[in-house]
Write a protein that holds these residues in place. Structure first.
Motif, PDB file in Angstrom:
ATOM      1  N   VAL A   1      -3.516  -7.931   1.874  1.00  0.00           N
ATOM      2  CA  VAL A   1      -2.734  -7.087   2.876  1.00  0.00           C
ATOM      3  C   VAL A   1      -1.260  -7.196   2.663  1.00  0.00           C
ATOM      4  CG1 VAL A   1      -4.384  -6.983   4.809  1.00  0.00           C
ATOM      5  CG2 VAL A   1      -2.608  -8.924   4.595  1.00  0.00           C
TER       6      VAL A   1
ATOM      7  N   THR B   1       2.501   2.222   3.367  1.00  0.00           N
ATOM      8  CA  THR B   1       3.707   1.387   3.689  1.00  0.00           C
ATOM      9  C   THR B   1       4.933   2.034   3.263  1.00  0.00           C
ATOM     10  OG1 THR B   1       2.317  -0.869   3.640  1.00  0.00           O
ATOM     11  CG2 THR B   1       4.871  -1.078   3.608  1.00  0.00           C
TER      12      THR B   1
ATOM     13  N   GLU C   1       0.869  -5.303  11.593  1.00  0.00           N
ATOM     14  CA  GLU C   1      -0.225  -4.429  12.455  1.00  0.00           C
ATOM     15  C   GLU C   1      -1.308  -5.412  12.869  1.00  0.00           C
ATOM     16  OE1 GLU C   1       0.740  -0.082  10.700  1.00  0.00           O
ATOM     17  OE2 GLU C   1      -1.131  -0.943  10.410  1.00  0.00           O
TER      18      GLU C   1
ATOM     19  N   ARG D   1       3.373  -4.929   6.235  1.00  0.00           N
ATOM     20  CA  ARG D   1       3.226  -4.101   7.281  1.00  0.00           C
ATOM     21  C   ARG D   1       1.773  -4.149   7.701  1.00  0.00           C
ATOM     22  NH1 ARG D   1       0.473   0.249   7.697  1.00  0.00           N
ATOM     23  NH2 ARG D   1      -0.167   0.176   5.376  1.00  0.00           N
ATOM     24  N   GLU D   2       0.874  -4.420   6.774  1.00  0.00           N
ATOM     25  CA  GLU D   2      -0.662  -4.392   7.287  1.00  0.00           C
ATOM     26  C   GLU D   2      -0.739  -5.711   8.178  1.00  0.00           C
ATOM     27  OE1 GLU D   2      -3.350  -2.012   4.045  1.00  0.00           O
ATOM     28  OE2 GLU D   2      -2.005  -3.954   3.188  1.00  0.00           O
TER      29      GLU D   2
ATOM     30  N   THR E   1       0.983  -1.101  -0.119  1.00  0.00           N
ATOM     31  CA  THR E   1      -0.101  -0.121  -0.078  1.00  0.00           C
ATOM     32  C   THR E   1       0.920   1.221   0.085  1.00  0.00           C
ATOM     33  OG1 THR E   1      -0.012   0.072   2.495  1.00  0.00           O
ATOM     34  CG2 THR E   1      -1.630  -1.144   1.311  1.00  0.00           C
TER      35      THR E   1
END
Lengths: 67, 155
Positions: free
Chosen positions: B7, A30, B14, B10-11, A27
């Motif tokens: 995702v 990120t 998290e 990083r997602e 994303t």
């Protein structure tokens, strides 16, 4: 610590955060967080970013002691 | 429809973090809820059974998964010192809880008898937990060695 060198390399390739994110497959948030030094990417992701930005890992991810 | 995760790492990290906090909140929440129901409301196993089953599934499931991966806990290494600390802490918590349970619900003939029962139960529980932790620690240390050997260099 902010990753200014990654930002410079990205701009050098004439890519926006969104464009780089799309090429890398992450994303935009990120990419923004990596540049802001808020997220430590995996080695695999670092390598992918380097390949797209035509730089080496040392160029954008290696931290000099006095930096 | 949901074949591919959308995702990024990083997602995912998290989300794992959120799920981690959620897991421990539910874990300790359930344990506290079970104790409160038992002590304050004299709840029978019928009433707390479902919570107990969920709690035990979480405890055993995560314990086995930890062991398989060679993990012990965040703060200590398996050994006599950590086992003694955990055995002491858990024994005190459980015995205070059970002492309160018997006392509040008038489940004793006389106070001295209750005190003696708790002391005996404390000793028994302390050694049971201690032995369990020491054995678990040995198993985990063995597992770690095995995992290390799996990735050992040839030269």
């Amino acid at each position: 610590m902010k990753n200014i060198r990654m930002k410079i390399a990205r701009v050098g390739e004439d890519l926006s955060q969104a464009q780089l994110a799309e090429k890398v497959g992450v994303t935009r948030q990120t990419i923004g967080m990596i540049e802001a030094g808020k997220f430590n990417p995996s080695l695999q992701l670092c390598v992918t970013i380097c390949k797209i930005l035509n730089v080496t890992l040392n160029d954008i991810f290696w931290e000099e002691e006095n930096v | 429809m949901f074949k591919r995760k959308v995702v990024d790492e990083r997602e995912k990290m998290e989300m794992y973090k959120i799920e981690h906090y959620g897991f421990w909140l539910v874990f300790w929440g359930l344990l506290i809820s079970i104790f409160v129901q038992m002590i304050a409301f004299d709840a029978s196993f019928k009433e707390i059974g479902a919570e107990w089953i969920v709690f035990m599934c979480m405890a055993i499931g995560s314990g086995v998964a930890y062991g398989k991966a060679g993990h012990y806990d965040y703060y200590t290494e398996p050994g006599l010192k950590s086992s003694l600390i955990y055995a002491t802490v858990f024994t005190i918590i459980f015995e205070v809880a059970f002492g309160l349970y018997f006392y509040i619900n008038d489940m004793y003939y006389n106070l001295m008898g209750l005190a003696i029962t708790i002391v005996i139960a404390t000793v028994f529980m302390f050694f049971t937990i201690l032995i369990f932790l020491l054995v678990t620690g040995k198993v985990i240390a063995k597992r770690r060695k095995k995992l290390e050997e799996d990735f050992e260099e040839d030269i």
